[in-house]
Design a protein around this motif. Structure first.
Motif, PDB file in Angstrom:
ATOM      1  N   ILE A 311     -29.450  13.375 -25.008  1.00 44.30           N
ATOM      2  CA  ILE A 311     -30.719  12.925 -24.431  1.00 44.30           C
ATOM      3  C   ILE A 311     -31.843  12.940 -25.467  1.00 44.30           C
ATOM      4  O   ILE A 311     -32.590  11.970 -25.612  1.00 44.30           O
ATOM      5  N   GLU A 312     -31.980  14.032 -26.194  1.00 45.74           N
ATOM      6  CA  GLU A 312     -33.069  14.136 -27.162  1.00 45.74           C
ATOM      7  C   GLU A 312     -32.934  13.079 -28.253  1.00 45.74           C
ATOM      8  O   GLU A 312     -33.929  12.459 -28.669  1.00 45.74           O
ATOM      9  N   ALA A 313     -31.711  12.841 -28.726  1.00 46.14           N
ATOM     10  CA  ALA A 313     -31.498  11.841 -29.776  1.00 46.14           C
ATOM     11  C   ALA A 313     -31.792  10.435 -29.263  1.00 46.14           C
ATOM     12  O   ALA A 313     -32.349   9.599 -29.987  1.00 46.14           O
ATOM     13  N   ARG A 319     -38.131   5.897 -29.261  1.00 48.73           N
ATOM     14  CA  ARG A 319     -39.533   6.032 -29.671  1.00 48.73           C
ATOM     15  C   ARG A 319     -39.745   5.436 -31.053  1.00 48.73           C
ATOM     16  O   ARG A 319     -40.713   4.695 -31.276  1.00 48.73           O
ATOM     17  N   ARG A 320     -38.838   5.718 -31.988  1.00 45.01           N
ATOM     18  CA  ARG A 320     -38.994   5.169 -33.342  1.00 45.01           C
ATOM     19  C   ARG A 320     -38.864   3.651 -33.338  1.00 45.01           C
ATOM     20  O   ARG A 320     -39.630   2.944 -34.013  1.00 45.01           O
ATOM     21  N   GLN A 321     -37.932   3.107 -32.561  1.00 47.30           N
ATOM     22  CA  GLN A 321     -37.775   1.654 -32.483  1.00 47.30           C
ATOM     23  C   GLN A 321     -38.999   0.995 -31.854  1.00 47.30           C
ATOM     24  O   GLN A 321     -39.484  -0.038 -32.320  1.00 47.30           O
ATOM     25  N   PHE A 322     -39.479   1.604 -30.791  1.00 40.83           N
ATOM     26  CA  PHE A 322     -40.617   1.052 -30.061  1.00 40.83           C
ATOM     27  C   PHE A 322     -41.869   1.022 -30.943  1.00 40.83           C
ATOM     28  O   PHE A 322     -42.595   0.025 -30.985  1.00 40.83           O
ATOM     29  N   GLU A 323     -42.115   2.118 -31.657  1.00 40.34           N
ATOM     30  CA  GLU A 323     -43.304   2.181 -32.501  1.00 40.34           C
ATOM     31  C   GLU A 323     -43.204   1.222 -33.677  1.00 40.34           C
ATOM     32  O   GLU A 323     -44.194   0.599 -34.089  1.00 40.34           O
ATOM     33  N   GLU A 333     -54.781   4.664 -27.473  1.00 36.03           N
ATOM     34  CA  GLU A 333     -54.147   5.926 -27.083  1.00 36.03           C
ATOM     35  C   GLU A 333     -52.745   5.648 -26.572  1.00 36.03           C
ATOM     36  O   GLU A 333     -52.546   4.788 -25.712  1.00 36.03           O
ATOM     37  N   VAL A 334     -51.759   6.356 -27.122  1.00 40.59           N
ATOM     38  CA  VAL A 334     -50.383   6.247 -26.669  1.00 40.59           C
ATOM     39  C   VAL A 334     -49.857   7.663 -26.473  1.00 40.59           C
ATOM     40  O   VAL A 334     -49.981   8.512 -27.362  1.00 40.59           O
ATOM     41  N   THR A 335     -49.303   7.930 -25.290  1.00 37.33           N
ATOM     42  CA  THR A 335     -48.732   9.247 -25.020  1.00 37.33           C
ATOM     43  C   THR A 335     -47.284   9.088 -24.568  1.00 37.33           C
ATOM     44  O   THR A 335     -46.914   8.099 -23.929  1.00 37.33           O
ATOM     45  N   TRP A 336     -46.469  10.073 -24.914  1.00 37.96           N
ATOM     46  CA  TRP A 336     -45.044  10.088 -24.563  1.00 37.96           C
ATOM     47  C   TRP A 336     -44.743  11.349 -23.762  1.00 37.96           C
ATOM     48  O   TRP A 336     -45.295  12.425 -24.040  1.00 37.96           O
ATOM     49  N   ASP A 337     -43.843  11.220 -22.790  1.00 36.37           N
ATOM     50  CA  ASP A 337     -43.429  12.384 -22.014  1.00 36.37           C
ATOM     51  C   ASP A 337     -41.952  12.248 -21.669  1.00 36.37           C
ATOM     52  O   ASP A 337     -41.533  11.250 -21.083  1.00 36.37           O
ATOM     53  N   PRO A 375     -42.494  -5.115 -27.113  1.00 34.42           N
ATOM     54  CA  PRO A 375     -41.564  -4.441 -28.028  1.00 34.42           C
ATOM     55  C   PRO A 375     -40.420  -3.726 -27.317  1.00 34.42           C
ATOM     56  O   PRO A 375     -39.311  -3.646 -27.849  1.00 34.42           O
ATOM     57  N   ALA A 376     -40.677  -3.218 -26.106  1.00 34.89           N
ATOM     58  CA  ALA A 376     -39.611  -2.544 -25.363  1.00 34.89           C
ATOM     59  C   ALA A 376     -38.513  -3.530 -24.980  1.00 34.89           C
ATOM     60  O   ALA A 376     -37.325  -3.190 -24.990  1.00 34.89           O
ATOM     61  N   VAL A 377     -38.916  -4.751 -24.650  1.00 34.23           N
ATOM     62  CA  VAL A 377     -37.936  -5.772 -24.312  1.00 34.23           C
ATOM     63  C   VAL A 377     -37.135  -6.161 -25.552  1.00 34.23           C
ATOM     64  O   VAL A 377     -35.910  -6.336 -25.504  1.00 34.23           O
TER      65      VAL A 377
END
Length: 566
Positions: A311-313, A319-323, A333-337, A375-377
């Protein structure tokens, strides 16, 4: 004149539509009130009026009157509601179009939007002062059948009828404070009769709880009850729960009186009857609170599901791909949870899944919109195994920001309009600067005396939580006297930060209320810039108290019921 029966039929905009008829038909009432406003509601209604100048009031209240106003007139029940929102004159006009012979009063003066800049309130979408109860009282003594207000304090809907009925003056602070407590208890509707109650499993029938009634007496004391035969329950516990909702410290400030919550006494006076006595009041503060709402920018959100192993990986890869894919389109502002709600060797796919949420905020709708979600798509087929999202990426939506301002008591033109006549309501002649009151210090030795067991805090303590602007409050209480010294010693700034790690680095204030066997916790800034800002998973802190109750603490064995102690 000895008793005034005031009922409630709405705790928020969207509450049970049939409640007005239920209350009018269910038993004897003198006045029926409805609370339709909240910080978020003022923003919603403000945006409604921007789109349509004739809008801006609670349309559900108008629908209720269309169904029930004739019934209320026939039964001699007067109606008081803050459903006017940001356009009380518009609501008054709409009620008159119903064509019934009702005298309708308008209480106005809360809207300070036009002069907000000169008052030091900035340039909000709306600026509305929390007016008091004497305008409502004057409307009723002048013979109004229906009183429509904009932003008044919630308790004023009850205090105003009591002033009119008993003839209280500006300096009858104890009586005004007692009515304020009664108003605070019934303002949120069925929250006083078992709704959102932490010990809900003890209530036999909670499918459709009845709405509350306050029986007020000339000295300001009251009995909280409900119509016979309705479900739910009125107990010291349900009343305490509502008393602890959205408060600050032991001084509960209002425009007409500062209520001393540390003087409130509750007693079960019979089935579904709780007596409130002993309340003391002080002169109100010299300033009025002003609700300032504005559009803070645009917000977008998407949640992707991470299933099974690594899960963590998986979260790190996405996250790295999206950014990287976002490129220059970088929101302010961008936040992740990452919510690890997954379980190992799960029997269903849903229970094997975690949720990764990314939120963007930006002043530019385009930057927070497709430029954020595209970018998510793009990375969907090149990301982690099992990639999918809970909803398709969408457009950005405006979000609101709430701030509290303050103006001198005499600034709003507090007026009552009835039958074409306008009467000005003077500000209080006596005020007193507000001073914090945190209650008595606890005895640290009481925290874990003797043998203890690690159990959920909710084994003994109830809780009710909510929002006040960007702050969250959690009111905790116990139901037996011997448990209170332990609770008072247990709940400290340090223990709150330990039990609720999300509060790390935030100011925490504690107030102890021995009369109620209660401790109130205020966490400053937990909700960012208010409920519409959506700073956290639970933007109004409604479930914060239940999270705190689920945390394990050392409970003295001597306080535990026999089944728990064993």
């Amino acid at each position: 004149m000895s008793v005034l029966r005031v009922g409630n039929c709405s705790g928020f905009y969207g509450d049970r539509l049939s409640a007005m008829r239920e209350m009018l038909e269910g038993g004897e009432l003198d006045v029926l009130t409805g609370d339709y406003l909240a910080e978020l509601t003022m923003l919603i209604l403000g945006r409604d009026r921007m789109a349509d100048p004739a809008a801006g009031y609670a349309r559900t209240f108008l629908a209720q009157l269309r169904d029930c106003l004739r019934l209320a007139l026939d039964r001699g029940v007067r109606i008081v509601a803050n459903a006017g929102g940001v356009n009380p004159p518009g609501l008054v006009a709409a009620i008159r179009e119903l064509g019934l012979p009702a005298r309708i009063a308008l209480v106005r003066g809360d809207d300070l939007t036009a002069g907000a800049g000169a008052l030091g309130l900035g340039s909000p979408l709306g600026a509305h002062a929390y007016l008091g109860a004497f305008g409502i009282a004057r409307a009723l003594t002048a013979g109004a059948d229906v009183v429509v207000t904009g932003r008044v304090t919630d308790a004023s809907l009850v205090v105003g009828p009591a002033i009119a009925h008993f003839g209280w003056g500006r300096t009858d602070f104890d009586a005004l404070a007692g009515a304020t407590v009664a108003g605070h208890v019934i303002e949120c509707g069925t929250q006083a009769t078992g709704g959102n109650y932490p010990f809900f499993t003890e209530i036999a029938d909670l499918v459709r709880p009845g709405f509350p009634i306050a029986e007020l007496h000339p000295d300001g004391s009251s009995v909280i009850t409900k119509h016979p035969g309705t479900s739910g329950a009125v107990t010291v516990g349900t009343v305490t729960a509502q008393l602890m909702y959205e408060i600050d410290d032991a001084r509960y400030a209002g425009p007409d009186v500062t209520t001393r919550l540390d003087t409130v006494s509750l007693r079960q006076a019979g089935p579904d009857r709780v007596e409130i006595t002993g309340v003391r009041g002080e002169a109100p503060p010299p300033d009025l609170k002003v609700s300032c709402t504005s559009i803070g920018g645009y917000r977008n959100e998407m949640t992707v599901v991470l299933t099974g192993l690594d899960i963590e990986a998986k979260a790190d890869l996405f996250r790295r791909q999206f950014e990287a894919a976002r490129g220059a389109a970088d929101p302010a502002e961008v936040t992740w949870d990452l919510a690890r709600v997954d379980a190992a060797d799960a029997p269903t796919q849903q229970r094997a899944s975690a949720l990764l949420t990314v939120v963007a905020r930006d002043p530019d709708e385009k930057v927070a919109g497709r430029a954020f979600t595209n970018p998510a798509v793009e990375v969907a087929l090149s990301s982690y195994p099992g990639f999918f999202s809970t909803t398709p990426p969408g457009r950005a939506h405006p979000y609101g920001v709430f701030t509290a301002g303050y103006v001198a008591q005499g600034v709003p033109a507090h007026e009552v309009v009835l039958d074409g006549l306008v009467e000005r309501i003077a500000p209080p002649p006596l005020t007193r600067p507000l001073e914090p009151l945190a209650g008595p210090a606890p005895d640290p030795a009481q925290r874990e005396p003797g043998t203890t067991r690690r159990l959920p805090l909710g084994t003994l303590a109830g809780a009710r939580s909510g929002d006040k602007g960007g702050n969250a409050n959690v009111g905790l209480w116990v139901r037996e006297d011997p448990a209170y010294p332990w609770l008072a010693a247990l709940i400290t700034e340090d223990s709150v930060r330990e039990l609720l790690p999300e509060t790390a680095g935030l100011p925490v204030r504690i107030t102890r209320l021995p009369n109620l066997r209660a401790v109130n916790v205020v966490i400053e800034g937990l909700l960012g810039e208010g409920v519409a800002y959506h700073a956290r998973f639970d933007p109004q802190a409604k479930g914060l108290g239940e999270w705190l109750r689920s945390r394990h603490v050392g409970i003295p064995a001597s306080l535990l019921p026999a089944k728990e102690e064993a």
